[in-house]
Design a protein around this motif. Structure first.
Motif, PDB file in Angstrom:
ATOM      1  N   LEU A  38      -9.269  -2.680  -0.444  1.00 29.80           N
ATOM      2  CA  LEU A  38      -7.922  -2.197  -0.152  1.00 29.80           C
ATOM      3  C   LEU A  38      -8.049  -0.728   0.242  1.00 29.80           C
ATOM      4  O   LEU A  38      -8.851  -0.005  -0.336  1.00 29.80           O
ATOM      5  CB  LEU A  38      -7.016  -2.337  -1.373  1.00 29.80           C
ATOM      6  N   ARG A  39      -7.222  -0.306   1.183  1.00 30.84           N
ATOM      7  CA  ARG A  39      -7.369   1.042   1.724  1.00 30.84           C
ATOM      8  C   ARG A  39      -6.131   1.882   1.453  1.00 30.84           C
ATOM      9  O   ARG A  39      -5.015   1.391   1.500  1.00 30.84           O
ATOM     10  CB  ARG A  39      -7.586   0.909   3.232  1.00 30.84           C
ATOM     11  N   GLN A  40      -6.342   3.181   1.186  1.00 26.84           N
ATOM     12  CA  GLN A  40      -5.259   4.141   0.967  1.00 26.84           C
ATOM     13  C   GLN A  40      -4.238   3.587  -0.029  1.00 26.84           C
ATOM     14  O   GLN A  40      -3.066   3.415   0.270  1.00 26.84           O
ATOM     15  CB  GLN A  40      -4.590   4.508   2.293  1.00 26.84           C
ATOM     16  N   VAL A  41      -4.732   3.305  -1.228  1.00 27.67           N
ATOM     17  CA  VAL A  41      -3.931   2.677  -2.269  1.00 27.67           C
ATOM     18  C   VAL A  41      -3.109   3.745  -2.999  1.00 27.67           C
ATOM     19  O   VAL A  41      -3.667   4.667  -3.595  1.00 27.67           O
ATOM     20  CB  VAL A  41      -4.816   1.900  -3.264  1.00 27.67           C
ATOM     21  N   ASN A  42      -1.786   3.594  -2.942  1.00 30.04           N
ATOM     22  CA  ASN A  42      -0.874   4.527  -3.586  1.00 30.04           C
ATOM     23  C   ASN A  42      -0.838   4.252  -5.083  1.00 30.04           C
ATOM     24  O   ASN A  42      -0.445   3.170  -5.501  1.00 30.04           O
ATOM     25  CB  ASN A  42       0.521   4.394  -2.975  1.00 30.04           C
ATOM     26  N   LEU A  43      -1.235   5.233  -5.872  1.00 28.33           N
ATOM     27  CA  LEU A  43      -1.272   5.095  -7.328  1.00 28.33           C
ATOM     28  C   LEU A  43      -0.208   5.976  -7.982  1.00 28.33           C
ATOM     29  O   LEU A  43      -0.393   6.498  -9.086  1.00 28.33           O
ATOM     30  CB  LEU A  43      -2.673   5.451  -7.848  1.00 28.33           C
ATOM     31  N   GLY A  44       0.907   6.139  -7.299  1.00 28.40           N
ATOM     32  CA  GLY A  44       2.015   6.923  -7.827  1.00 28.40           C
ATOM     33  C   GLY A  44       1.641   8.381  -7.992  1.00 28.40           C
ATOM     34  O   GLY A  44       0.981   8.969  -7.136  1.00 28.40           O
ATOM     35  N   SER A  45       2.018   8.954  -9.110  1.00 25.32           N
ATOM     36  CA  SER A  45       1.758  10.378  -9.342  1.00 25.32           C
ATOM     37  C   SER A  45       0.274  10.687  -9.542  1.00 25.32           C
ATOM     38  O   SER A  45      -0.122  11.847  -9.560  1.00 25.32           O
ATOM     39  CB  SER A  45       2.563  10.870 -10.547  1.00 25.32           C
ATOM     40  N   TYR A  46      -0.556   9.656  -9.669  1.00 27.20           N
ATOM     41  CA  TYR A  46      -1.997   9.856  -9.824  1.00 27.20           C
ATOM     42  C   TYR A  46      -2.690  10.146  -8.492  1.00 27.20           C
ATOM     43  O   TYR A  46      -3.811  10.617  -8.470  1.00 27.20           O
ATOM     44  CB  TYR A  46      -2.638   8.630 -10.486  1.00 27.20           C
ATOM     45  N   GLY A  47      -2.048   9.831  -7.375  1.00 27.03           N
ATOM     46  CA  GLY A  47      -2.624  10.108  -6.065  1.00 27.03           C
ATOM     47  C   GLY A  47      -2.855   8.856  -5.242  1.00 27.03           C
ATOM     48  O   GLY A  47      -2.379   7.773  -5.583  1.00 27.03           O
ATOM     49  N   ILE A  48      -3.608   9.007  -4.169  1.00 31.32           N
ATOM     50  CA  ILE A  48      -3.908   7.901  -3.254  1.00 31.32           C
ATOM     51  C   ILE A  48      -5.422   7.729  -3.187  1.00 31.32           C
ATOM     52  O   ILE A  48      -6.147   8.639  -2.779  1.00 31.32           O
ATOM     53  CB  ILE A  48      -3.330   8.169  -1.853  1.00 31.32           C
ATOM     54  N   ALA A  49      -5.893   6.564  -3.601  1.00 33.60           N
ATOM     55  CA  ALA A  49      -7.327   6.264  -3.570  1.00 33.60           C
ATOM     56  C   ALA A  49      -7.739   5.862  -2.164  1.00 33.60           C
ATOM     57  O   ALA A  49      -7.030   5.114  -1.491  1.00 33.60           O
ATOM     58  CB  ALA A  49      -7.644   5.141  -4.554  1.00 33.60           C
ATOM     59  N   ASP A  50      -8.886   6.350  -1.722  1.00 31.67           N
ATOM     60  CA  ASP A  50      -9.383   6.013  -0.380  1.00 31.67           C
ATOM     61  C   ASP A  50      -9.555   4.505  -0.229  1.00 31.67           C
ATOM     62  O   ASP A  50      -8.974   3.890   0.647  1.00 31.67           O
ATOM     63  CB  ASP A  50     -10.718   6.715  -0.099  1.00 31.67           C
TER      64      ASP A  50
END
Length: 188
Positions: A38-50
């Motif tokens: 999965l790409r550019q996964v939005n993790l809320g206030s924790y950020g966005i994982a590549d």
């Protein structure tokens, strides 16, 4: 032999390559990823994982179905302690999401961190952590004119001017402790 050279490459280009290339082909180039990416996964206030890789498996730990998760963080330049801490934040978010929203138990998941960059920061003590953090894999990338992008797993860093002390004063203590360990192990 291949001709390796370094050129400026954008982080999104590395991400494109890792995301769009099959895990089998990446493995042939030195990078081990498992499962669906999965790409550019939005993790809320924790950020966005590549990139996050999800790999459900059966068996592990004797509990039936488990979920192996790889958090992949890409850097165009050097991998630093900041990269590791950023990935740790993403791991926390994923664990919180799975446990609170999907009711997944912590023993049913294994989270790994995969860091990829042009180099590893060796000007701080970060490089020595690589061998001692479980579930951490660190790779550098290079570009070969004949073979394309290649990945090299990083480990085993040591000081270039390493000077180790003599163990002679501690040898008898070490031998005694080791002998005691072996004896206790055989009694179990």
């Amino acid at each position: 032999k291949g001709r390796t050279f370094y050129m400026n490459i954008l982080e999104t280009e590395i991400e494109d390559l890792v995301f769009k290339t099959s895990n089998t082909k990446l493995s042939q180039r030195g990078l081990i990823l498992k499962g669906k990416k999965l790409r550019q996964v939005n993790l809320g206030s924790y950020g966005i994982a590549d990139i996050i890789c999800l790999n459900p498996t059966w068996g592990g730990f004797g509990f039936g179905k488990n979920l192996n998760i790889q958090v992949v963080e890409l850097k165009k330049e050097a991998i630093t302690e900041q990269t590791l801490m950023q990935s740790g934040r993403y791991c926390t978010a994923i664990k919180r999401i799975l446990m609170s929203k999907l009711n997944v138990k912590s023993y049913e998941m294994e989270i790994e961190i995969v860091l990829i960059g042009k180099s590893v920061n060796t000007s701080s003590d970060f490089c020595y952590l690589i061998d001692f953090i479980p579930n951490l894999q660190v790779y550098t990338y290079s570009i070969d004119l004949d073979k394309g992008v290649l990945f090299t797993r990083q480990k085993g860093y040591m000081m270039s001017n390493e000077m180790l002390p003599s163990l002679k004063p501690y040898l008898s203590l070490y031998k005694s402790l080791y002998s005691s360990f072996l004896q206790n192990r055989s009694n179990d």
